[in-house]
Design a protein around this motif. Structure first.
Motif, mmCIF file in Angstrom:
data_model
loop_
_atom_site.group_PDB
_atom_site.id
_atom_site.type_symbol
_atom_site.label_atom_id
_atom_site.label_comp_id
_atom_site.label_asym_id
_atom_site.label_seq_id
_atom_site.Cartn_x
_atom_site.Cartn_y
_atom_site.Cartn_z
ATOM 1 N N VAL A 132 0.844 -1.204 0.000
ATOM 2 C CA VAL A 132 0.000 0.000 0.000
ATOM 3 C C VAL A 132 0.882 1.258 0.000
ATOM 4 N N VAL A 133 1.907 1.239 0.841
ATOM 5 C CA VAL A 133 2.812 2.386 0.927
ATOM 6 C C VAL A 133 3.597 2.548 -0.379
ATOM 7 N N GLU A 134 4.045 1.424 -0.930
ATOM 8 C CA GLU A 134 4.795 1.500 -2.191
ATOM 9 C C GLU A 134 3.930 2.058 -3.320
ATOM 10 N N ARG A 135 2.702 1.617 -3.352
ATOM 11 C CA ARG A 135 1.793 2.104 -4.393
ATOM 12 C C ARG A 135 1.560 3.615 -4.217
ATOM 13 N N LEU A 136 1.382 4.043 -2.976
ATOM 14 C CA LEU A 136 1.179 5.471 -2.722
ATOM 15 C C LEU A 136 2.367 6.285 -3.210
ATOM 16 N N LEU A 137 3.567 5.807 -2.866
ATOM 17 C CA LEU A 137 4.766 6.533 -3.302
ATOM 18 C C LEU A 137 4.834 6.586 -4.833
ATOM 19 N N ALA A 138 4.320 5.532 -5.467
ATOM 20 C CA ALA A 138 4.393 5.482 -6.926
ATOM 21 C C ALA A 138 3.384 6.410 -7.595
ATOM 22 N N ILE A 139 2.214 6.583 -7.011
ATOM 23 C CA ILE A 139 1.163 7.318 -7.741
ATOM 24 C C ILE A 139 0.875 8.719 -7.238
ATOM 25 N N LEU A 140 1.505 9.138 -6.150
ATOM 26 C CA LEU A 140 1.168 10.469 -5.616
ATOM 27 C C LEU A 140 1.746 11.637 -6.423
ATOM 28 N N ASN A 141 2.440 11.364 -7.521
ATOM 29 C CA ASN A 141 3.050 12.438 -8.324
ATOM 30 C C ASN A 141 4.029 13.269 -7.528
ATOM 31 N N LEU A 142 4.768 12.614 -6.655
ATOM 32 C CA LEU A 142 5.630 13.390 -5.769
ATOM 33 C C LEU A 142 6.759 14.071 -6.527
ATOM 34 N N GLU A 143 7.078 13.540 -7.690
ATOM 35 C CA GLU A 143 8.205 14.142 -8.442
ATOM 36 C C GLU A 143 7.841 15.532 -8.943
#
Ligand code: SF4
Ligand code: SF4
Ligand SMILES: [Zn+2]
Ligand SMILES: [Zn+2]
Lengths: 222, 169
Positions: free
Chosen positions: B152-163
């Protein structure tokens, strides 16, 4: 003639005007207002009112803070991590990022389940903690946030302090009146700030955070 | 930047359907199709008589700095609210009295909201912020309780557009 202000919503009881809608004639002295009278806006008790003084500058307590090493994130308890994730879930939902909202929600549930073991206690324990927040937690935090000119933190503290006062006032009344306090009454919570209202005539906007009352939810008895 | 529709305000007047050059507003979900929305166009926003549409940026500015002392004091109050919430949840679960149950439920909700607000003001307002990113990474890098949903955390990091975030926070 004196005036008294509700510390929760800012409603002013003016002795010259009274509260005729609730049978308090104009000219009624504050001490003659019956003890079971409540703030017409937010339901607070008489004890939550303070007299308006022309010169009511209270001595500001000294601010003494020991700077500690910043390590706050790893110091979050499971309960706090849960609350953080549940708020981030709302933050995503506001942007219509529904997948993210759901994922944060799952994290919130996970940490909530891990934290619930520590929760045994009674109403008394809740009001003791609430009293402590009011007596020291908010006092300290307000000074620190003012010192840092942190507008948002001050806002959260103002809302939270008001809501804490309301909860404690409800707990005090419940201790005396027990279940009759809620007899034939509806119970509501503001979705935004946690303001609690007991009664039948919901104010148009939340007296604490000013959100329109469609965001104040009734909690039904089960 | 793309348009979003607040469905609680939308009165189905359809002007946004008439004016949108790409048809992004005409969907069965009530939401605007972000993939078709032209960056920053905002024609539908001006046309909507109910002020139901607004624009969300794709990237956000760095968030306001929080001092360590502010963080600390807010989080210590938050911890007290969490405790009160937990006690209320315990009472709600264990009492047979429906009135007390109802009151405890209300106390639980109210304290949770106060805790959320205090924590959010200690630097975690925006889900796409650097602080939230650091928080999620820390969850992955430190010991977590059994059953931790790592994916769940990995998916969040992947899709939150943090870049997309301004990294100067
Ligand atoms: S113009 Fe506004 S009110 Fe009409 S359908 Fe579009 S969003 Fe809804
Ligand atoms: S902003 Fe322009 S492209 Fe996007 S939905 Fe509105 S009218 Fe269509
Ligand atoms: Zn009031
Ligand atoms: Zn409110």
């Amino acid at each position: 003639m004196r005036k008294y202000t509700c510390s929760i919503c800012g409603y002013v009881y003016d002795e010259a005007i009274g509260d005729p809608a609730r049978g308090i004639a104009p000219g009624t002295k504050w001490e003659d207002v019956p003890e079971d009278w409540h703030c017409p806006l937010c339901g607070a008790t008489k004890a939550d009112f303070a007299e308006d003084k022309i010169n009511n500058k209270s001595a500001t307590p000294e601010l003494s803070i020991v700077e500690n090493e910043a390590n706050s994130m790893s110091e979050l308890s499971f309960g706090e991590v849960s609350a953080l994730c549940s708020n981030l879930s709302k933050g995503c939902a506001k942007q219509y990022r529904l997948e993210e909202a759901e994922l944060f929600n799952q994290l919130a549930e996970f940490y909530k389940a891990k934290s619930s073991i520590a929760g045994a206690g009674q109403l008394k324990d809740i009001s003791t903690l609430g009293e402590r927040d009011l007596a020291s937690g908010y006092v300290q935090a307000n000074l620190i946030a003012a010192d840092a000119s942190d507008r948002g933190a001050l806002r959260a503290l103002v809302w939270g302090e008001k809501v804490t006062r309301i909860l404690n006032s409800i707990l005090r009344r419940y201790e005396k009146q027990q279940d009759t306090l809620l007899e034939n009454k509806h119970l509501y919570v503001c979705d935004i700030c946690g303001f609690v209202y007991i009664g039948d005539k919901l104010p148009d906007i939340c007296p604490v955070c000013k959100v329109p009352n469609e965001k104040i939810t009734e909690i039904k008895r089960r | 930047m793309h348009a979003i529709r607040n469905i609680n305000l939308c009165t189905k007047d359809c002007l946004c359907l008439y004016v949108c050059p790409t048809g992004a507003t005409d969907t069965e979900t009530g939401q605007i199709d972000a993939s078709r929305c032209l960056d920053g166009c905002r024609i539908c926003i001006d046309a909507c008589p109910s002020h139901a549409i607004s624009l969300i940026p794709a990237a956000f500015p760095a968030q306001q700095r929080k001092t360590d002392t502010v963080k600390k004091t807010l989080l210590s109050l938050a911890e007290s609210k969490v405790k009160q919430e937990q006690i209320a949840a315990y009472i709600e679960k264990n009492t047979d009295n429906p009135v007390l149950k109802q009151l405890a439920q209300v106390l639980c909700i109210s304290n949770q909201l106060m805790a959320e607000d205090l924590i959010r003001e200690s630097g975690y307002m925006l889900p796409q912020s650097q602080n939230v990113q650091d928080f999620l990474k820390l969850l992955l890098d430190t010991d977590q309780p059994e059953g931790f949903p790592k994916e769940v955390v990995e998916r969040l990091l992947a899709i939150l557009n943090l870049e997309n975030l301004d990294q100067t926070e």
